[in-house]
Structures are given as C-alpha cells and as structure tokens.
Design an enzyme around this catalytic site. Structure first.
Site, PDB file in Angstrom:
ATOM      1  N   ASP A 159     -46.189-119.364  85.733  1.00 48.90           N
ATOM      2  CA  ASP A 159     -46.373-117.917  85.624  1.00 48.90           C
ATOM      3  C   ASP A 159     -45.070-117.311  85.115  1.00 48.90           C
ATOM      4  O   ASP A 159     -44.036-117.990  85.067  1.00 48.90           O
ATOM      5  CB  ASP A 159     -46.824-117.281  86.946  1.00 48.90           C
ATOM      6  CG  ASP A 159     -45.852-117.511  88.092  1.00 48.90           C
ATOM      7  OD1 ASP A 159     -44.697-117.929  87.856  1.00 48.90           O
ATOM      8  OD2 ASP A 159     -46.245-117.277  89.244  1.00 48.90           O
TER       9      ASP A 159
ATOM     10  N   ASP B  85     -50.029-112.979 101.118  1.00 46.12           N
ATOM     11  CA  ASP B  85     -51.322-112.308 100.900  1.00 46.12           C
ATOM     12  C   ASP B  85     -52.384-113.270 100.383  1.00 46.12           C
ATOM     13  O   ASP B  85     -53.469-112.848  99.969  1.00 46.12           O
ATOM     14  CB  ASP B  85     -51.139-111.149  99.917  1.00 46.12           C
ATOM     15  CG  ASP B  85     -50.487-111.610  98.599  1.00 46.12           C
ATOM     16  OD1 ASP B  85     -50.246-112.837  98.438  1.00 46.12           O
ATOM     17  OD2 ASP B  85     -50.228-110.760  97.743  1.00 46.12           O
TER      18      ASP B  85
ATOM     19  N   HIS C 263     -51.997-115.366  97.723  1.00 45.17           N
ATOM     20  CA  HIS C 263     -51.932-115.672  96.285  1.00 45.17           C
ATOM     21  C   HIS C 263     -51.320-117.055  96.045  1.00 45.17           C
ATOM     22  O   HIS C 263     -50.612-117.583  96.899  1.00 45.17           O
ATOM     23  CB  HIS C 263     -51.175-114.566  95.525  1.00 45.17           C
ATOM     24  CG  HIS C 263     -49.684-114.649  95.576  1.00 45.17           C
ATOM     25  ND1 HIS C 263     -48.917-113.829  96.374  1.00 45.17           N
ATOM     26  CD2 HIS C 263     -48.799-115.428  94.895  1.00 45.17           C
ATOM     27  CE1 HIS C 263     -47.638-114.104  96.192  1.00 45.17           C
ATOM     28  NE2 HIS C 263     -47.539-115.077  95.313  1.00 45.17           N
TER      29      HIS C 263
END
Lengths: 232, 232, 232, 232
Positions: free
Chosen positions: A66, A128, A130
């Site tokens: 990413d 969270d 991810h």
C-alpha cells in the site's frame, strides 16, 4: 489457518524472522511483500543482522502493498518507512525494490503475475480490523489493487492527521488471496478483541481482515496478549 | 480469474476434459473433486473414453464435495450419480474413491490436508448462485465442511422434492479456497444473469458463488449463452 | 516418471495437446518451452486450432530451449521452425516470445528464474539419445545453458549437413531439471530401442536423455511402436 | 543451487533451524525427512526448544531416509538416533513418525507419493562423497529407494565396525530429486575438498552427492571451513 502463539513481542519477532528467512533461503527468485509500521520493527532488526552483508539474498525481491503519497515528496509514507526500517540498513539493491505508487497501482496485479507472484506477504492488523489499506467502509472484497479517495466521513478519519480528498492505494482482498504464504503478526492486549473478531467471527466487510479466514495458507503469529481473547 | 468462452456445450466439455486430463497426466498423486449433475455429462463421456481401459491414471484419487443421504440407501445422491456418470464406466478402482458422507464430514478438511490437498475441483453454478452445497441463506463464508438441516423456509426449498428436516453436507467456502485449481463450468442462457452476478458483482452471501472471485487460481469455462451478459 | 502409451501418432499428439492446454488454462502466467522438429507437428496443429483466435491464452509465454544460428539470417533454425509450425499460425503476440540465441544464452537460466521458471517443457528424443541440444560426447550433466562448438569429430557429425566450427546453444541438464513439468514425446519403431535405453537403462552421459529418469515430474507419451521394447 | 556460508557451526545450525521452522510454520501438512549423525546436533537442539511444548507443529510429519537394522533390536540405527536427538526431546507424537525400515523400503517411494511428497529433506555429506546411504560403488543414479548388501570389498568398508553381509536401505538419487526443498549442511575443514568436488566438479557416481547439482531447489549451508576450497 495456523495460529502460533508466542510469549511476547520478542518471541513473535524471532518466529516471524525465521519464517521469512526460510522463504528467502530457497534457490529461486523469492518475491516478498512486507509491511511498514511498528509491529514488524523487531522482525526487521533481526533480519537486517542476517541480510546486511550477505550476498546470499540477491534472489529476494521486495514489494510494498500500500502507499500514501506525500505532497512534494518523491516517495510515499510506506516505502519511506520500509527504507528506513529494513531496505537501507539491510543494503538491499535498488533493482530488487519494486515500489507500488499512486501512479502505477493499476499495473500492480498484472506486474506481480508477470514476475511470478508473491511468495510471502507479511501484514499487520489494524485496531479497526483493517489489513493493508483495506479499511472499514472503503473495502469491497472483490477488489484487486485500488485507489481510495478519503471523504472525511470515514469512521477512521482523524482530522489533523488526515486530509479530506487525500488519496492512497492498496492491494485489495483478491490480490492478497493470491499470495502463496500470508503471515499476519499482531501483538498487544489492545488488539485482542479484534484478533478474535477477524479470526473467529463472521466474514464481513465491516472488519476487512475477516476475509483472511479464507486464505489457503495463512500463518498468524500472536503474542500472548493479542491471543488472550481467542476461543480455544 | 481466467474466463474461457467456448462456442457451445460440446466445446465447453472438450476444453474442460483437456484441463482435467492435463492434471491427471502428471507424475504424482493427483486429488480431484468432481461435480455430479447435468453440466459435466459431456465432460465425463470424453474422460471415460480416455480413462476406462488405461492403467495410466492409477495416480488419480476422487472426492465428492457434497452429499445428500437417501433413507435406506447405502450411499447418497451425489456419489451415486458420480458412480453412474463416471466412476463405473471409467473403471475407477474403489481404493481411489473417497466418499464424503454425512457420517464423516467433520474429518473431510483434515483428511484432505493429510492426503496432500485437492489439486483440482470441478464445480457447476446453481441458478440461485449456489456452488457445491453452499446455498443462499445457509452459507457463511467462514465455513469449512459443514452440515445443513433444511428448515423448509429456505428460498430454494421445493416441497415434494425436498423434506423438512432433511440434512446434507458440503465443503464450505474455506475448504474450496484451498483447492489448487478451481474449474467452474456453466452453460445455457438461463444462467447468464447469475454468471454475471457472481463473477462481476459484489461478493455477498446472497449469491454464495460470488466468493469464488477471491480464489487464487480459478478457470471459468462458459458456453456463449452463459457468457452473453458479461461485461467485456 | 509417468509413461502413457497411446495407439499412434495421432493419439499421442491429442494427449500431448491436452496436457499443454491444461497448463495454459490456469489463471496465472504460464511459461512454456516447446520443441521444434517433426515429432510435435501433430500437437501444434491441434493447438493452433484452439489458440489462434482466442484471447484466452495471453497469459502464456514461449521459450525455445536450443538454437542453431544461421549465417546471414536474423534468427536461428529452432525459432524459425517454431514460428512456422506454431507461433505464426497461432497468432502468438511477439511480446510473449522469448528467443534463446547464441548471443543471450549466458543469461537464459537467470532470466527464466526472474520470470518465474518454466511451468512445462515439451521435448523429443534423438535417435542417438540426445534431448534438447544435449548430444553424446558434448554433454556434461552439470551444465546449465551452454554453447557447443562442433569439432567435426562427434559421432553425430554429418558432413555436408553440418560444418566444423559451427556453434549451437542449448539449455543443459541442470536447466531442464528445474522445469516443473517435463513432457517427453516419442513415436515410431526406429526409436524403440533408445526409449528403452534412456528410460530403463543406466544414467550415463553416453545417452544424455537417461538423466531424465531423475526429473521429479516427467510425463512420457509414446506411441505403441516407440514403447514396443520397454520392459513391463 | 544456493550456497549460504555461515561463520561457524553455531551459525550454520541457527540458519538451518530457521529454514526448517519456516517450512513447519505453514498451514498445511508438512513432510520432513531429517538426517541422523553429528552435523545436525546443533540444529536439533534449537528446534527442540521451539517445538517441545508447542501444539503448533502437529502438522509436521517425519521420515528417515535411510536405515541400518541392528540384530535383536526393534529399531535400526538411524531412527534410534533421531529419536534420541530430536523426536523424543521434542515430544513428537508417534503418529507423526514414519520409519523407513529394511522391511518396508519397497513401499517408501509410493508411500511418500500418496502422502503428498517430501516438502523438505535435511542431509549431510560424507567425507567420501556419499549422501543418505548412497555410497561410492553401491550407488546408481537411476535408483529409487533400495537395499544394499555389504560385500566387504567396498572402499568405505571398515572391518570391526561393519560386517560382511550386513544390509541397509536408503532412498536413492531419484527419490531425493523429488524432494521439494533439499537442504545440505556441512561443517569443518575435513570436508572442504569433498564440498568442492561434489558442488563444483563433474557429476559422477564416484562421488554420489555430485548428482545433487541437478536438484531444482537445493540450499547448501556451510561453515567457513567447509566452504574454504570452493571457487568463488
């Protein structure tokens, strides 16, 4: 899924290093995608010791999965962090580094296919739920590598830290399922509940990492705290 | 995902046979899971011609991936159908046949792991988006091999054909993701809309086969009619 | 080693085509190395029919495994033959063709490693026991891709057809052992004795193809004549 | 072939342990064949620390690759040594141990094929160039697992230590070529010349381990002394 529970951060890092060195020591091109951030800091310290002056790992190629571009900077946050933590201290040849960027992300899946696919990917887990840049509310399970434009309405939006309209790119769930060996590392009590959610709860885009339950060769390495809420 | 579009049922069957024979012709144990039903009838006719008197395929082992037991019958509907369509006319040695049953389904995933995993699985697509026995309303993406008890409230329940309280077993989405090469065959205009839904729509338990978009090595073989609604 | 005996040249060609199409139909880059000469003519006719107007095989890349340069010609004998028999009639995109030449042979093994290795190689057997360009008296089992300068003293030297001092290049035994699936095709009574020598006799550089007994995934496809002298 | 040179016995053992743990940490059945003797003593000490109280390695199965039966003893020299060095202190479940014996050696290759093949094999190098039980004068490269009857005329025959007419069994060169990842460890100056012979000299049955140059995925781990005579 294979879950390995280690005593602490140090032992988790040692085990993870072993697994990565195991891949890297084969007699073929080995394509690795590795994570930035805090969780792998111990892993990279150990790997640097082994790799830095060794000619033995010229067969290993590195990919980030990413990227968040930074205005007026040549390279984004992820690759900058990877260079600092691992690529520079380990003296990795630039020809073995294959950055994913906001410019080239559309070719990422095709490029990986042409270069033989990823042998292993090391990822962490967000508080969270991810993984990579697959965040709640912006992830669709059918995604290959994609770009996200941040609206400011996301539950994980942090004013001050992030800007409305900023963009990032990430390999998507479909891209990650193609990795031959996926290694997820998580430490700390703070993430124990989410570890349970994503590994033992329903597969849902609400917690994107829950899709990893479907990966055909996933090794999860946890410290005892991160594993503390798992059902036996 | 690789989509191959063939002219008609005959050409779809020929291509599928080629792919399966390709797997079977390697010099190692090859584990195949194959589907019952109408779609593969042409495939099996062609395979029987090649396999029936040949000693060359003793390395191939067969597994069914779902089963519906029949009261007062030794074997269920799926394996009975497979015996009729392929295993008997191809003279497959009983030692190479590994039935999944309502009695042994809890060991199916472990057994496959111990025997080297499935090299290839041939599946079809249900008009309601199911694959194997993964039906709308009874499928969770996080399932390994599991048993379903039919309540009679399912959208696919057909009074007369099915009975309330009947049971069946099936390999689940997690089990299917572990197959090294997944081959999906679909023919006919009737299924064209569902082909589009599951291959190009969102991944959703409403159409269980949509999860197959995440498989790392999926070949889809369609006749032109089944492919007629796909976006180019 | 898996030996498949087919009735005749036609059936041998059909089976070989099936195996190659099986490899090519997977959802990943597939690297094939294929042989020139007379033995594969039937295979390529069948493959051309499937591949020529199909967009489905853009994932397949082609490599020759030996080459004999021709004075004053841009390309050598092998690739010229492959273009005529298969690459041209099948409309293979030039970007998917990776010629081995007398100029680039030193990079061949490294190049293949970087591009993911060969998934399959189709080879024939010489009447003198050679495979690829691994000829009696010029083959050492420890060779990677190498160049041979013909002295004129070789037992296979044919004055008139060959010239003293001519050169050729070939992938060596070590290179061929790295191919994931090796497919050897042989037809005709003339080669029956050599088939027996190389498949059932001692491993010796005198008959270079005898080393293929050590390949971990070798499929041999013979017509009945070529198989006629094998011990059962 | 990939050669990794480590400083000393300790570093060689650490690297080897890492590679083996890397294999063992995958989410699938892993079949390992491991060597008895002195060279791996350091490796096993390290592995025992990781494996002994861990439930995480129940997926690993163990095979010996050679055996010398002992009169009036239930088990042979190799497996007895492996039990002492590793299997017992690591608390390996007996169901995960698959002894090769003089009674079952004819089924060894078939059994391994049925159980998915060997993922990795750890071997040493004999001072006379042997590997496994593939000794000078009794090895043919075309051998699968085989039995040797000692005549007393062999160059490695040691009167007093060995007896004329004694037998042993070993996986042969063909069996070893099928292992997916072969790991050869050697330490000490005494073996430096033989390391050079087998890794950089001609492939010859005179030094059986020279055939390992043909293995498609061989990692050699040497200490500096064992590597001291290699050509750069």
């Amino acid at each position: 899924m294979k879950i390995i529970i280690e005593k602490d951060f140090e032992a988790m890092s040692e085990m993870t290093k072993n697994i990565l060195i195991g891949h890297m020591s084969q007699d073929k091109r080995v394509n690795l995608s590795i994570t930035a951030g805090n969780t792998p800091v111990g892993v990279y310290k150990k790997m640097v010791e082994i790799v830095k002056e060794s000619p033995d790992y010229a067969n290993v190629h590195y990919y980030n999965f990413d990227e968040i571009p930074v205005p007026n900077q040549a390279e984004g946050i992820t690759i900058t962090d990877l260079r600092k933590l691992y690529l520079n201290p380990a003296n990795i040849n630039e020809a073995n580094v294959h950055p994913l960027t906001v410019e080239n992300y559309k070719e990422q899946d095709q490029r990986l296919a042409l270069e033989g696919g990823l042998d292993a990917m090391l990822i962490g887990l967000g508080g969270d739920g991810h993984f990579c840049g697959n965040m709640p509310t912006t992830t669709s399970f059918e995604n290959l590598t994609y770009k996200v434009k941040v609206s400011g309405e996301e539950p994980w939006f942090v004013p001050g830290e992030m800007e409305k309209g900023m963009e990032f790119v990430t390999m998507g769930p479909v891209s990650v399922m193609r990795v031959k060996h996926l290694i997820l590392i998580v430490n700390g009590e703070k993430k124990a509940e989410m570890v349970k959610n994503v590994l033992q709860g329903p597969v849902t885009e609400e917690f994107p990492a829950s899709i990893l339950q479907l990966h055909p060769n996933l090794t999860v390495i946890l410290d005892e705290e991160a594993a503390s809420k798992l059902n036996k």
